[in-house]
Design an enzyme around this catalytic site. Structure first.
Site, PDB file in Angstrom:
ATOM      1  N   LYS A  52       0.844  -1.206   0.000  1.00 15.16           N
ATOM      2  CA  LYS A  52       0.000   0.000   0.000  1.00 15.16           C
ATOM      3  C   LYS A  52       0.876   1.253   0.000  1.00 15.16           C
ATOM      4  CE  LYS A  52      -3.748  -2.344   2.389  1.00 15.16           C
ATOM      5  NZ  LYS A  52      -4.386  -2.648   3.675  1.00 15.16           N
ATOM      6  N   GLN A  96      -4.744  -1.774   9.950  1.00 16.98           N
ATOM      7  CA  GLN A  96      -4.625  -3.073   9.280  1.00 16.98           C
ATOM      8  C   GLN A  96      -5.196  -4.183  10.173  1.00 16.98           C
ATOM      9  OE1 GLN A  96      -3.632  -3.427   6.117  1.00 16.98           O
ATOM     10  NE2 GLN A  96      -3.951  -5.630   6.151  1.00 16.98           N
ATOM     11  N   ASP A 119     -11.091   2.623   4.373  1.00 18.31           N
ATOM     12  CA  ASP A 119     -11.380   1.190   4.223  1.00 18.31           C
ATOM     13  C   ASP A 119     -12.880   0.956   4.012  1.00 18.31           C
ATOM     14  OD1 ASP A 119      -9.298  -0.692   4.252  1.00 18.31           O
ATOM     15  OD2 ASP A 119      -8.991  -0.486   6.421  1.00 18.31           O
TER      16      ASP A 119
HETATM   17  N1  GUN Z   1      -6.822  -7.042   6.238  1.00 18.36           N
HETATM   18  C1  GUN Z   1      -7.109  -7.726   5.090  1.00 18.36           C
HETATM   19  N2  GUN Z   1      -7.641  -6.901   4.168  1.00 18.36           N
HETATM   20  C2  GUN Z   1      -7.713  -5.674   4.739  1.00 18.36           C
HETATM   21  C3  GUN Z   1      -8.169  -4.412   4.272  1.00 18.36           C
HETATM   22  O1  GUN Z   1      -8.658  -4.231   3.145  1.00 18.36           O
HETATM   23  N3  GUN Z   1      -8.052  -3.383   5.163  1.00 18.36           N
HETATM   24  C4  GUN Z   1      -7.539  -3.545   6.411  1.00 18.36           C
HETATM   25  N4  GUN Z   1      -7.489  -2.480   7.208  1.00 18.36           N
HETATM   26  N5  GUN Z   1      -7.131  -4.708   6.863  1.00 18.36           N
HETATM   27  C5  GUN Z   1      -7.199  -5.765   6.029  1.00 18.36           C
END
Ligand code: GUN
Length: 291
Positions: A52, A96, A119
């Site tokens: 990311k 996350q 998100d």
């Molecule tokens: N863990 C797995 N996929 C995601 C996501 O799209 N966002 C976040 N914050 N955690 C994740």
């Protein structure tokens, strides 16, 4: 069989995002700033957060990562969330997942300001998504719609079967595929661990979206000839024949399923890059909205 190429599609999407970021900067508006909070040392989470970060930089955005030790308390994480909610230099942020077991994930998600929740996990954004109101769409479902749109896959009136009902993927994509829009307007069946006759249902899918979190769960005998298959899973499977010692596999047994279907996303290079592009799109939107 044709490949739904997430690498190619996300690159096109990122070029468009980069142009808009450049326009903001040309107008003396600072670059959109995304923050990721990573608690603990989960390997997959570290990989995602690094990807990311790289993607942000590639489109001219600012990226910061707060790395907190696994023993961080829930109160400390909530304080961090509160700090980011109030930091005018931050357009959007993500915490996350998964979080260490001693931290209540839902409590953390609900503490995030909906305006900065790129998100799209906060109940306000989930509620708006369900009602078809403007909101931050969760990145993976948004990425799936984007790749279907890019390849002009017909979804209207089709039977879309979703396998898995997680808050992050299965639940939201099952709603989005049924909504009145394109891609959308599908007839949706949501399957989960209590579903009876799963293979019978998946075999009736024109579009099969798999987010069950189990490697190579969907086999050739579970899909219809000519179906469109979207594989959300990603798993590291030990493999002595590779230099790294592992191979990445999805929730779909790619080699056998690919021979039977019309379109399929590979792993890696399918849904994963689309998710990241979806997050960048939300961050750009946050920067445009919150200024
Ligand atoms: N863990 C797995 N996929 C995601 C996501 O799209 N966002 C976040 N914050 N955690 C994740």
């Amino acid at each position: 069989m044709k490949i739904l190429d997430g690498k190619l599609t996300s690159a096109a999407q990122k070029r468009e995002i980069a142009k808009k970021v450049a326009q903001l900067i040309d107008n003396d508006i600072r670059a959109p700033h995304l923050v990721a909070v990573l608690v603990g040392e989960d390997g997959a989470s570290q990989t995602y957060v690094t990807a990311k970060e790289k993607a942000c930089i590639s489109v001219g955005m600012t990226s910061s990562v707060y790395r907190l030790p696994a023993k961080t308390t829930e109160k400390e994480v909530l304080e961090m969330v509160n700090f980011l909610n109030n930091d005018p230099d931050v357009d959007g942020f993500i915490v996350q997942l998964p979080l260490p077991k001693h931290i209540d994930e839902q409590k953390v998600i609900e503490a995030i300001s909906p305006e900065k929740d790129v998100d799209g996990f906060h109940p306000v954004n989930v509620g708006k998504m369900v009602l078809g109101l403007d909101s931050y769409l969760p990145a993976t479902p948004a990425g799936i719609l984007e790749i279907l749109k890019h390849y002009q896959i017909e979804t209207e009136g089709k039977h879309c079967v979703v396998v898995g009902r997680s808050n992050i993927v299965g639940m939201p994509i099952s709603i989005m595929m049924g909504q009145k829009r394109n891609p959308g307007n599908a007839t949706v069946t949501l399957c989960h661990s209590k579903t009876r006759n799963l293979a019978e249902i998946t075999r009736s899918a024109d579009i099969l979206i798999v987010a069950i979190g189990s490697p190579e769960f969907i086999t050739a005998q579970m899909v219809k000839e000519g179906a469109v298959v979207i594989d959300v899973g990603i798993h590291r499977i030990a493999d002595a024949t590779t230099q790294s010692g592992f191979k990445l596999k999805g929730d779909v047994a790619f080699d056998e399923v690919a021979q039977k279907v019309s379109w399929i996303t590979p792993v890696p290079g399918g849904v994963g890059p689309m998710t990241i592009a979806g997050l960048l799109a939300n961050t750009l939107k946050a920067a445009q909205k919150n200024r």
